[in-house]
Design a protein around this motif. Sequence first.
Motif, mmCIF file in Angstrom:
data_model
loop_
_atom_site.group_PDB
_atom_site.id
_atom_site.type_symbol
_atom_site.label_atom_id
_atom_site.label_comp_id
_atom_site.label_asym_id
_atom_site.label_seq_id
_atom_site.Cartn_x
_atom_site.Cartn_y
_atom_site.Cartn_z
ATOM 1 N N ILE A 178 -1.547 7.653 2.225
ATOM 2 C CA ILE A 178 -1.446 7.529 0.763
ATOM 3 C C ILE A 178 -0.517 6.371 0.407
ATOM 4 O O ILE A 178 -0.825 5.555 -0.490
ATOM 5 C CB ILE A 178 -0.941 8.849 0.138
ATOM 6 N N PHE A 179 0.621 6.266 1.098
ATOM 7 C CA PHE A 179 1.535 5.143 0.855
ATOM 8 C C PHE A 179 0.836 3.806 1.112
ATOM 9 O O PHE A 179 1.004 2.846 0.342
ATOM 10 C CB PHE A 179 2.762 5.253 1.763
ATOM 11 N N LEU A 180 0.057 3.725 2.189
ATOM 12 C CA LEU A 180 -0.643 2.474 2.505
ATOM 13 C C LEU A 180 -1.668 2.136 1.424
ATOM 14 O O LEU A 180 -1.811 0.953 1.050
ATOM 15 C CB LEU A 180 -1.334 2.587 3.864
ATOM 16 N N LEU A 181 -2.355 3.150 0.903
ATOM 17 C CA LEU A 181 -3.325 2.902 -0.163
ATOM 18 C C LEU A 181 -2.639 2.420 -1.442
ATOM 19 O O LEU A 181 -3.156 1.542 -2.151
ATOM 20 C CB LEU A 181 -4.135 4.173 -0.436
ATOM 21 N N ILE A 182 -1.463 2.989 -1.731
ATOM 22 C CA ILE A 182 -0.703 2.539 -2.906
ATOM 23 C C ILE A 182 -0.302 1.079 -2.747
ATOM 24 O O ILE A 182 -0.472 0.252 -3.667
ATOM 25 C CB ILE A 182 0.545 3.427 -3.107
ATOM 26 N N MET A 183 0.224 0.724 -1.570
ATOM 27 C CA MET A 183 0.635 -0.663 -1.329
ATOM 28 C C MET A 183 -0.561 -1.608 -1.342
ATOM 29 O O MET A 183 -0.470 -2.731 -1.847
ATOM 30 C CB MET A 183 1.362 -0.756 0.012
ATOM 31 N N ALA A 184 -1.691 -1.153 -0.793
ATOM 32 C CA ALA A 184 -2.898 -1.975 -0.790
ATOM 33 C C ALA A 184 -3.353 -2.274 -2.211
ATOM 34 O O ALA A 184 -3.799 -3.387 -2.523
ATOM 35 C CB ALA A 184 -4.007 -1.276 -0.007
ATOM 36 N N LYS A 185 -3.238 -1.267 -3.081
ATOM 37 C CA LYS A 185 -3.626 -1.447 -4.484
ATOM 38 C C LYS A 185 -2.670 -2.409 -5.189
ATOM 39 O O LYS A 185 -3.101 -3.311 -5.922
ATOM 40 C CB LYS A 185 -3.619 -0.085 -5.187
ATOM 41 N N TYR A 204 -0.643 -4.729 -3.871
ATOM 42 C CA TYR A 204 -0.566 -6.089 -3.320
ATOM 43 C C TYR A 204 -1.915 -6.663 -2.918
ATOM 44 O O TYR A 204 -1.976 -7.752 -2.335
ATOM 45 C CB TYR A 204 0.399 -6.106 -2.127
ATOM 46 N N GLY A 205 -3.006 -5.968 -3.261
ATOM 47 C CA GLY A 205 -4.342 -6.519 -3.057
ATOM 48 C C GLY A 205 -4.712 -6.772 -1.607
ATOM 49 O O GLY A 205 -5.330 -7.792 -1.292
ATOM 50 N N TRP A 206 -4.363 -5.838 -0.741
ATOM 51 C CA TRP A 206 -4.711 -6.010 0.676
ATOM 52 C C TRP A 206 -6.224 -5.916 0.863
ATOM 53 O O TRP A 206 -6.883 -5.044 0.327
ATOM 54 C CB TRP A 206 -4.051 -4.943 1.537
ATOM 55 N N TRP A 241 12.299 -10.180 -2.295
ATOM 56 C CA TRP A 241 13.178 -9.028 -2.479
ATOM 57 C C TRP A 241 12.537 -7.955 -3.354
ATOM 58 O O TRP A 241 12.899 -6.783 -3.257
ATOM 59 C CB TRP A 241 14.510 -9.480 -3.071
ATOM 60 N N LYS A 242 11.580 -8.329 -4.192
ATOM 61 C CA LYS A 242 10.879 -7.322 -4.995
ATOM 62 C C LYS A 242 10.051 -6.405 -4.103
ATOM 63 O O LYS A 242 9.941 -5.203 -4.369
ATOM 64 C CB LYS A 242 9.981 -8.009 -6.028
ATOM 65 N N ARG A 243 9.484 -6.957 -3.045
ATOM 66 C CA ARG A 243 8.748 -6.133 -2.091
ATOM 67 C C ARG A 243 9.698 -5.176 -1.371
ATOM 68 O O ARG A 243 9.364 -4.006 -1.131
ATOM 69 C CB ARG A 243 8.023 -7.025 -1.078
ATOM 70 N N LEU A 271 8.184 -5.109 3.011
ATOM 71 C CA LEU A 271 7.896 -3.714 2.655
ATOM 72 C C LEU A 271 8.457 -2.753 3.691
ATOM 73 O O LEU A 271 9.028 -1.715 3.345
ATOM 74 C CB LEU A 271 6.392 -3.510 2.500
ATOM 75 N N SER A 272 8.308 -3.086 4.972
ATOM 76 C CA SER A 272 8.823 -2.201 6.016
ATOM 77 C C SER A 272 10.346 -2.193 6.023
ATOM 78 O O SER A 272 10.962 -1.152 6.288
ATOM 79 C CB SER A 272 8.283 -2.610 7.389
ATOM 80 N N LEU A 273 10.972 -3.329 5.735
ATOM 81 C CA LEU A 273 12.437 -3.369 5.635
ATOM 82 C C LEU A 273 12.927 -2.413 4.549
ATOM 83 O O LEU A 273 13.849 -1.625 4.761
ATOM 84 C CB LEU A 273 12.920 -4.787 5.330
#
Length: 312
Positions: free
Chosen positions: A279-286, A288-290, A102-104, A228-230
Motif C-alpha cells: 500500500i505504501f508503494l502504491l501511494i508513492m507510485a501515485k 511520484y508517477g512511477w 528534502w521534500k521526498r 524516500l527510503s532515508l
Amino acid sequence: MFIAQAHRFPHEFWRYLIGSLLVIIASIVGQIPLLIALLMENGIDSFAGDSQQMMASLDPNLLTFLMLFSFAVGFLGLFGALRGLHQQSFKSVTTTRKRVDWKRILFGFSLVAIFTIVVTFIDYQTNPAHYELNFKPIPFLILFVIAVIFVPIQTSLEEYVFRGYLMQGFGLLAKNRWFPLLMTSLIFGGLHFFNPEVGQMGNVIMVYYIGTGLFLGIMTLMDEGMELSLGFHAGNNLIGVLLVTADWTAFQSESILKDISEPTAGADVLFPVLIIYPIFLLIMAKVYGWKNWKEKLFGKINIPETQLEAEN
C-alpha cells in the motif's frame, strides 16, 4: 540512472569489499565506549553471561546513546570508502537528481510516522493490558534529544550502505537490477539475525527484516534515489524508539509506553510485508508517477557508450 551513475567513478568490486570492511571496522571501534561502560558497570566476568541482562544494567538513555554512537563512527568508515576508494561524492550515492530532494525525505518520514502513531494509539486503546505507561518527563526529554540527533544517523548509515553503496556495487557487478535488490535485502535482513527480537519471536521474524529490505530497495530503484527510503527508515525507527519500548527489543528506551505483552510472531509479522508495504508503494507510485516497474526492478544496467569507450 541511480546504479549506472556509479560507473563514472572507480568501481571494481574489490573496492566495495574493502569499503564494506572499513565501515565494519569503524562501527566496531564505535562500540568501544559501550564495552567500556558495560565493563565498568558489570565487571569483566559478566561478559560470559547474558548480554541482555548486561545491557539492562545501564541507564536506558546512556545505553541508547552508546548503541547509536557506533553508527556515527561507522559513517567515518563510509566517508573513507567513498572518498578514498571511489573518489565518489555522497550526492552521487544518494540520488540521480541535481540535488537531494528534502521534500521526498520528509514525505517518506511523515508517511510512516503518521501510520505508526495512529496504529499504536489504536492498539493501546484496544489492548490496554498489553501496555503500561512509561512516560517520565525528564528521562523522555533526554531520550528525545538523543533520538532526534542519532537515530537518523543510524538509519541513514544503513540506507547509504545497503540502498546506496552496495546497491550500486552489486548492480555494476551483475549489470542488472534484481541481483543488487535481492542481495542487499538478504544481507540487510541477515544482519538483524542476532537481534534479541529473533530470540524472542523466532526465525519467522526474518521475513519482516528481509521484506523491509526489499521494500526499501524497491522504493530506491523505482524513485532513482534514496530520499524516500532515508526518510521512511528514519521515521520508522525514530517514532518507534520514542513511542514504545519492551524488555525484549534491541532498544530499551525511556519511551512513552512499554509493551508488556508476550511477544509472538504471526500475522503481525506478515501483515506489514504483504499488506502495508505494498500500500505504501502504491501511494508513492501515485504521488511520484512511477512507471515501467518491470524494467526498473528487473532490467539491465545500461552504461553510456562514452563511458565504456573511456574505460577501454
